[in-house]
Scaffold this active site. Structure first.
Site, PDB file in Angstrom:
ATOM      1  N   TYR A 158       0.834  -1.203   0.000  1.00 30.49           N
ATOM      2  CA  TYR A 158       0.000   0.000   0.000  1.00 30.49           C
ATOM      3  C   TYR A 158       0.867   1.251   0.000  1.00 30.49           C
ATOM      4  O   TYR A 158       0.658   2.170  -0.806  1.00 30.49           O
ATOM      5  CB  TYR A 158      -0.925  -0.007   1.210  1.00 30.49           C
ATOM      6  CG  TYR A 158      -1.715   1.271   1.385  1.00 30.49           C
ATOM      7  CD1 TYR A 158      -2.760   1.583   0.523  1.00 30.49           C
ATOM      8  CD2 TYR A 158      -1.407   2.173   2.411  1.00 30.49           C
ATOM      9  CE1 TYR A 158      -3.483   2.760   0.679  1.00 30.49           C
ATOM     10  CE2 TYR A 158      -2.120   3.343   2.569  1.00 30.49           C
ATOM     11  CZ  TYR A 158      -3.161   3.639   1.699  1.00 30.49           C
ATOM     12  OH  TYR A 158      -3.872   4.806   1.846  1.00 30.49           O
ATOM     13  N   ALA A 159       1.842   1.301   0.892  1.00 35.70           N
ATOM     14  CA  ALA A 159       2.705   2.479   0.997  1.00 35.70           C
ATOM     15  C   ALA A 159       3.446   2.736  -0.312  1.00 35.70           C
ATOM     16  O   ALA A 159       3.499   3.871  -0.803  1.00 35.70           O
ATOM     17  CB  ALA A 159       3.693   2.294   2.149  1.00 35.70           C
TER      18      ALA A 159
END
Length: 320
Positions: A140-141
């Protein structure tokens, strides 16, 4: 008033954003991938447009006639392979940028996140000069960092701005708080090193305030952090959030070293065996639960005139 195109309008932030835009007299067109999403944005007062981020032509048609666009759609933390996160968050954002530019949209405001800076290190009083981490171990990051790079690079004939709320919470949350309640009730919840680190948070109404101000006053090509204005102790805010749902936070705690090993082993196992779902503890959850994340919002205050409009106590009272 402007005609505004919104992606992610059936989500937590997007639905509050649509309600705010409608209240201010704007006409809103909202991308909807399903009948349920279309029904929700229609109930909010927007015109649903069926489509998804993989279809550039459909996005272009949906955005035509709009002067302003907000991109709130994203694959959120949790389940998904790196490829899935990249397809949804990076390729999808690139498709949207191309589509709105070709549709003649003047300004695009992208919903970013502080997670785009994360790769396991504490974030202590960080501001917008901190580097993005598309190399992050957390899917996600990494994908949100790469998506933000796409948005900022696109600034030119299309004005692009990024707003980064941290830990969005409030009434209407269908992800974070329900998941926390489920974890406690199922016995899967534990603090990491006691959960005594500092964290910033952003009530959903404050996040929307930042988005609206960025659309009006933001400098093209810039990113802005927005928060509730002051950090809190992670354990304290989660305890209060759980209490609004009649749930008592447990006292069980894991040492950071143990949690790190569990996350690393789980991520490796799920990736190598291509298991469905998510590991018991992933990198993103471990970092949020154990690393300080405090944010300097001086830039948003100075350039946007941003001030939080909802206090923590007001937000908690609404949740009760």
């Amino acid at each position: 008033m402007a005609t505004v195109f919104v992606t992610g309008g059936s989500g937590f932030v997007g639905s509050r954003l649509i309600a705010r835009l409608i209240k201010h007299g704007h006409a809103v067109r909202a991308l909807a991938r399903s009948d349920a999403a279309a029904g929700k944005v229609k109930d909010l007062g927007a015109v649903p447009v069926r489509g998804d981020l993989a279809d550039v032509a459909g996005l272009r048609a949906a955005a035509t006639g709009s002067e302003l666009a907000f991109h709130a759609a994203a694959r959120t933390p949790g389940r998904g392979t790196r490829k899935q996160f990249w397809t949804d968050n990076v390729d999808g954002t690139a498709n949207l940028v191309r589509a709105v530019r070709e549709a003649g949209v003047q300004r695009l405001v992208h919903v970013g996140t502080e997670a785009a800076l994360m790769n396991g290190q504490p974030l202590v009083n960080v501001d917008e000069s901190a580097p993005l981490r598309p190399d992050s171990r957390a899917h996600y990051a990494a994908s949100k960092a790469a998506a933000e790079q796409v948005v900022i690079k696109a600034n030119g004939s299309l004005e692009t701005i990024v707003v980064r709320p941290r830990f969005v919470w409030g009434a209407g949350d269908t992800m974070v708080l329900p998941e926390l309640v489920d974890m406690v009730n199922s016995g899967r919840f534990a603090w990491i090193d006691g959960g005594r680190h500092l964290t910033d948070t952003t009530h959903v109404d404050n996040a929307v305030e930042g988005l609206m101000l960025a659309a009006e006053r933001g400098r093209p090509g810039q990113a802005y952090f927005v928060t509730d204005g002051a950090p809190v102790v992670f354990r304290d805010i989660l305890t209060e959030l759980l209490a609004t749902q009649g749930v008592s936070a447990p006292s069980r705690s894991l040492p950071y070293g143990v949690a790190k090993s569990v996350a690393a082993a789980g991520e490796t196992l799920w990736r190598s065996l291509r298991l469905k779902g998510a590991p018991p503890l992933d990198y993103m959850s471990m970092w949020v639960s154990s690393r300080e994340c405090t944010i300097d919002i001086t830039k948003a205050r100075a350039e946007l005139g941003y001030q939080p409009i909802k206090t923590q106590q007001q937000g908690l009272a609404e949740l009760r």
